[in-house]
Design a protein around this motif. Sequence first.
Motif, PDB file in Angstrom:
ATOM      1  N   GLU A  59       0.850  -1.192   0.000  1.00  0.00           N
ATOM      2  CA  GLU A  59       0.000   0.000   0.000  1.00  0.00           C
ATOM      3  C   GLU A  59       0.883   1.238   0.000  1.00  0.00           C
ATOM      4  O   GLU A  59       1.838   1.332   0.784  1.00  0.00           O
ATOM      5  CB  GLU A  59      -0.927   0.030   1.223  1.00  0.00           C
ATOM      6  N   GLU A 150      -7.873   2.022  -3.565  1.00  0.00           N
ATOM      7  CA  GLU A 150      -8.550   1.917  -2.260  1.00  0.00           C
ATOM      8  C   GLU A 150      -9.423   3.138  -2.039  1.00  0.00           C
ATOM      9  O   GLU A 150      -8.959   4.271  -2.135  1.00  0.00           O
ATOM     10  CB  GLU A 150      -7.530   1.862  -1.116  1.00  0.00           C
ATOM     11  N   ASP A 180     -11.899   0.471   1.553  1.00  0.00           N
ATOM     12  CA  ASP A 180     -10.995   0.683   2.685  1.00  0.00           C
ATOM     13  C   ASP A 180     -11.801   0.889   3.974  1.00  0.00           C
ATOM     14  O   ASP A 180     -12.918   1.401   3.931  1.00  0.00           O
ATOM     15  CB  ASP A 180     -10.160   1.943   2.397  1.00  0.00           C
TER      16      ASP A 180
END
Length: 292
Positions: A59, A150, A180
């Motif tokens: 991420e 996300e 998310d």
Amino acid sequence: QVKNNFFSNYYYYDEKLRDLSIKKDYFLSNIDNAIKGEWLEVFFQPIIRTASGRVCDEEALVRWNDPEKGMFTPNDFIPVLEDARIIHRLDLYVVDKVLEYLKEKQRMGIELVPVSVNLSRYDFQLCDMVDEICKRVDASGFSRKFINLEITESVTSINPEYIRIQFTRFHEEGFSLWMDDFGSGYSSLNVLKDFEFDLMKFDMRFMRSFKDSNKSRIILTELIQMAKKLGISTITEGVEDEEQFRFVRDIGCEKAQGYYFGKPNPKKNIFNIDKEKIRFQFENPRETPYYD
Ligand code: C2E
Ligand code: MG
Ligand code: MG
Ligand code: MG
């Protein structure tokens, strides 16, 4: 001169507000400098597949690394850029930096995994996000499989019809959409019914309450079963110790993310890791982290 407690508290409160607005002005008047001067630094945190213990994604998490004022975390400046309706500039900048990172990793012979980028719900009001992202990814030559998006479910509250169309376009272009922070706010199961997400990320408050709350454990277990039946993949965020890791693995959560596996790191740390240790080893996670 103000002696009364009530008033002095009030005064204090006022000062705090003033500080906040100074900070806000600072970010807004320096956003151009931050983008041009590369003060915005993207960190990368590993996401692992629970069954193999191997890193399957990363991420991208941005920081404001100010030459004078030091490091700010996203919670300091993201809301300010959202309020000013310029958050899309930062988010597209992060996409560019992620593509550069992939290119550098590839040059160095480090195995590539998809990188997920956080989008703001306001991005969709501020530009044609699908076009902007496609343009950048295509120019890089990477497959769209290398970028995941996300988004918190709050995105669906703005203009549901419009958002549904944008999601369809993203899917047609070959991107995965991840929800998310599920479980953090007013999560609604209807959002799962009405919008096509490929993956749900469970908010870290499930992990925070997991040890003392049987309810948390039951809810997370059932949500994962439900996601499976809906054909949606799952990640639990905020996994910080072995007990939490074993639990999420045993209830069938496909992927996990948290300090137990690795903190967000600047790319130079990732480039400098020992090639032998590049895969997170399931058997002995503490001794051979992917990087940290
Ligand atoms: P998020 O997308 O939910 O990202 C996960 C946050 O949890 C990150 O905080 C990460 O550092 C932190 N975290 C990860 N593992 C653990 C753990 O085991 N324990 C604890 N206590 N924390 C953990 P961070 O980097 O401060 O980011 C905060 C939020 O800012 C992100 O939450 C995301 O919503 C937003 N954000 C970050 N980068 C961007 C960006 O480029 N664009 C936009 N629009 N938002 C961003
Ligand atoms: Mg995120
Ligand atoms: Mg987020
Ligand atoms: Mg999250």
